[in-house]
Motif scaffolding. Structure first.
Motif, PDB file in Angstrom:
ATOM      1  N   ILE A  44      12.064  22.565   2.461  1.00 52.57           N
ATOM      2  CA  ILE A  44      12.339  22.066   1.119  1.00 52.57           C
ATOM      3  C   ILE A  44      13.138  23.106   0.350  1.00 52.57           C
ATOM      4  CG2 ILE A  44      10.304  20.590   0.989  1.00 52.57           C
ATOM      5  CD1 ILE A  44       8.877  22.794  -0.529  1.00 52.57           C
ATOM      6  N   LEU A  45      13.776  22.653  -0.725  1.00 50.39           N
ATOM      7  CA  LEU A  45      14.554  23.542  -1.581  1.00 50.39           C
ATOM      8  C   LEU A  45      13.868  23.606  -2.939  1.00 50.39           C
ATOM      9  CD1 LEU A  45      17.299  25.133  -1.496  1.00 50.39           C
ATOM     10  CD2 LEU A  45      18.280  23.196  -2.750  1.00 50.39           C
ATOM     11  N   ILE A  46      13.659  24.838  -3.457  1.00 55.70           N
ATOM     12  CA  ILE A  46      12.994  25.025  -4.740  1.00 55.70           C
ATOM     13  C   ILE A  46      13.951  25.656  -5.736  1.00 55.70           C
ATOM     14  CG2 ILE A  46      10.718  25.217  -3.691  1.00 55.70           C
ATOM     15  CD1 ILE A  46      10.895  28.245  -4.047  1.00 55.70           C
ATOM     16  N   ASN A  47      13.590  25.595  -7.005  1.00 59.34           N
ATOM     17  CA  ASN A  47      14.483  26.034  -8.091  1.00 59.34           C
ATOM     18  C   ASN A  47      14.266  27.492  -8.492  1.00 59.34           C
ATOM     19  OD1 ASN A  47      11.970  25.698  -9.243  1.00 59.34           O
ATOM     20  ND2 ASN A  47      12.751  24.866 -11.164  1.00 59.34           N
ATOM     21  N   ARG A  48      13.819  28.307  -7.559  1.00 56.72           N
ATOM     22  CA  ARG A  48      13.656  29.742  -7.816  1.00 56.72           C
ATOM     23  C   ARG A  48      14.425  30.524  -6.756  1.00 56.72           C
ATOM     24  NH1 ARG A  48      11.752  30.044 -13.011  1.00 56.72           N
ATOM     25  NH2 ARG A  48       9.944  28.677 -13.258  1.00 56.72           N
ATOM     26  N   ASP A  64      14.854  35.340  -9.858  1.00 59.44           N
ATOM     27  CA  ASP A  64      13.447  35.272 -10.255  1.00 59.44           C
ATOM     28  C   ASP A  64      12.579  36.233  -9.461  1.00 59.44           C
ATOM     29  OD1 ASP A  64      13.750  32.887 -12.073  1.00 59.44           O
ATOM     30  OD2 ASP A  64      14.398  31.979 -10.182  1.00 59.44           O
ATOM     31  N   GLY A  65      13.195  37.043  -8.582  1.00 58.74           N
ATOM     32  CA  GLY A  65      12.434  37.995  -7.781  1.00 58.74           C
ATOM     33  C   GLY A  65      11.886  37.437  -6.488  1.00 58.74           C
ATOM     34  N   VAL A  66      12.338  36.256  -6.086  1.00 56.33           N
ATOM     35  CA  VAL A  66      11.862  35.654  -4.837  1.00 56.33           C
ATOM     36  C   VAL A  66      12.397  36.452  -3.660  1.00 56.33           C
ATOM     37  CG1 VAL A  66      11.837  33.548  -3.448  1.00 56.33           C
ATOM     38  CG2 VAL A  66      11.765  33.395  -5.948  1.00 56.33           C
ATOM     39  N   TYR A  67      11.585  36.611  -2.611  1.00 61.69           N
ATOM     40  CA  TYR A  67      12.004  37.351  -1.422  1.00 61.69           C
ATOM     41  C   TYR A  67      11.658  36.555  -0.164  1.00 61.69           C
ATOM     42  CZ  TYR A  67       7.047  38.629  -1.204  1.00 61.69           C
ATOM     43  OH  TYR A  67       5.673  38.589  -1.151  1.00 61.69           O
ATOM     44  N   GLU A  68      12.343  36.833   0.918  1.00 65.35           N
ATOM     45  CA  GLU A  68      12.108  36.135   2.189  1.00 65.35           C
ATOM     46  C   GLU A  68      10.717  36.463   2.718  1.00 65.35           C
ATOM     47  OE1 GLU A  68      15.165  36.872   5.006  1.00 65.35           O
ATOM     48  OE2 GLU A  68      16.776  36.064   3.743  1.00 65.35           O
ATOM     49  N   GLY A  69      10.054  35.433   3.219  1.00 67.55           N
ATOM     50  CA  GLY A  69       8.700  35.600   3.726  1.00 67.55           C
ATOM     51  C   GLY A  69       7.630  35.459   2.660  1.00 67.55           C
ATOM     52  N   THR A  83      19.787  31.312  -7.278  1.00 70.20           N
ATOM     53  CA  THR A  83      18.927  30.521  -8.173  1.00 70.20           C
ATOM     54  C   THR A  83      18.026  29.541  -7.423  1.00 70.20           C
ATOM     55  OG1 THR A  83      20.695  28.885  -8.447  1.00 70.20           O
ATOM     56  CG2 THR A  83      20.585  30.671 -10.069  1.00 70.20           C
ATOM     57  N   THR A  84      18.206  29.400  -6.146  1.00 65.02           N
ATOM     58  CA  THR A  84      17.382  28.491  -5.348  1.00 65.02           C
ATOM     59  C   THR A  84      16.935  29.199  -4.070  1.00 65.02           C
ATOM     60  OG1 THR A  84      19.304  27.556  -4.195  1.00 65.02           O
ATOM     61  CG2 THR A  84      18.572  26.451  -6.214  1.00 65.02           C
ATOM     62  N   SER A  85      15.918  28.647  -3.444  1.00 66.79           N
ATOM     63  CA  SER A  85      15.420  29.196  -2.179  1.00 66.79           C
ATOM     64  C   SER A  85      14.984  28.065  -1.273  1.00 66.79           C
ATOM     65  CB  SER A  85      14.238  30.151  -2.426  1.00 66.79           C
ATOM     66  OG  SER A  85      14.624  31.242  -3.230  1.00 66.79           O
TER      67      SER A  85
END
Length: 287
Positions: free
Chosen positions: A135-139, A143-148, A167-169
């Motif tokens: 799925i694709l999310i809006n962060r 926003d500080g999101v990282y892989e894993g 801006t998405t992950s």
């Protein structure tokens, strides 16, 4: 052509006679009220003619009033219908907002430890490929999101961040065939590996010995091994346990606790330090 009869009073005499009679009638009527009864009879005779003469005016007035009233009623009815549609749309919007608030409340009330930072994310799209569950999310990185990074809903583990954009992950779900997470049985602590099967309602567990104390209905939670998921979060519930001695391992399946097919809002979790920040330190300590 000459008239046949030329006899009779002249017009002047006739006029004088009429004026005299009129004066006499006025005098007698004013002084003696001699024509009151006659006037009443004449009024009775004339009244129907007056009503008849006034009928077209009354008909026109009635028709105009009714036409105006009908037009006003139609306009008012149309306005009421439009208002009803607007109110119905507002009611539907209110129901949607109530449902979203309920989801967010459930999401934020999920069992999180105080030392873990969290952020709400919303799903933008679902991968249409039936062989991949992503799925694709809006962060994203902003926003500080990282892989894993672990992702949960209000019930349990959903998956982890696979790719991070600005801006998405992209998030890979626990039911994807390429995904696996170390788990343990909450009842007795026996460790297993939960692997995706490609079906949103099934997780498989390979290499489970026949002697393992596992039962249908057991809740599987994250074991904390591997450093991807924090320990103790619900993953799935055991649904099938088949122990066929002709096979080297027992056949075990479970059902995800997270609502994989009804996801809308998710929570991104941050441990005290992201996993990527632990790796260099561990290497340094080994050196």
């Amino acid at each position: 052509m000459n008239p046949i009869f030329k006899h009779g009073p002249s017009p002047q005499h006739r006029l004088a006679l009429v004026l005299l009679l009129s004066a006499l009638f006025i005098f007698f009527d004013h002084k003696l009220a001699s024509f009151e009864t006659l006037r009443g009879y004449l009024q009775s005779i004339v009244s129907p003619m007056q009503y008849l003469a006034n009928t077209p005016k009354q008909v026109m007035r009635w028709t105009t009033e009714n036409l105006v009233s009908r037009t006003e009623l139609l306009t008012e009815n149309q306005a009421l219908k439009m208002n009803e549609l607007r109110y119905q749309e507002q009611i539907m919007q209110l129901d949607i907002i109530k449902q979203e608030n309920q989801r967010l409340r459930s999401l934020l009330s999920s069992p999180l430890r105080s030392d873990i930072k969290k952020m709400v994310a919303e799903i933008l799209s679902v991968d249409s490929d039936p062989y991949t569950h992503q799925i694709l999310i809006n962060r994203g990185a902003n926003d500080g999101v990282y892989e894993g990074q672990p992702v949960i809903d209000d019930q349990g583990i959903v998956g982890q961040v696979l790719l991070v954009g600005t801006t998405t992950s992209r998030v890979i779900l626990i039911t994807d065939v390429t995904h696996a997470v170390p788990v343990r049985i909450k009842r007795n602590g026996i460790r297993l590996v939960a692997s995706g099967s490609g079906r949103i309602d099934r997780i498989t567990h390979a290499h489970v010995p026949h002697s393992a104390d596992i039962q249908s209905g057991d809740v599987l939670v994250t074991s904390g091994l591997g450093g991807k998921y924090p320990e103790g979060y619900p993953v799935s519930t055991v649904s099938i346990v088949l122990k066929d001695e002709s096979r080297p391992f027992a056949r075990v399946r479970s059902t995800p606790i997270a609502k994989i097919d009804r996801l809308r809002y998710l929570l991104l979790l941050w441990p005290e330090k992201p996993a990527s920040m632990f790796a260099p330190k561990a290497v340094k300590e080994q050196q």
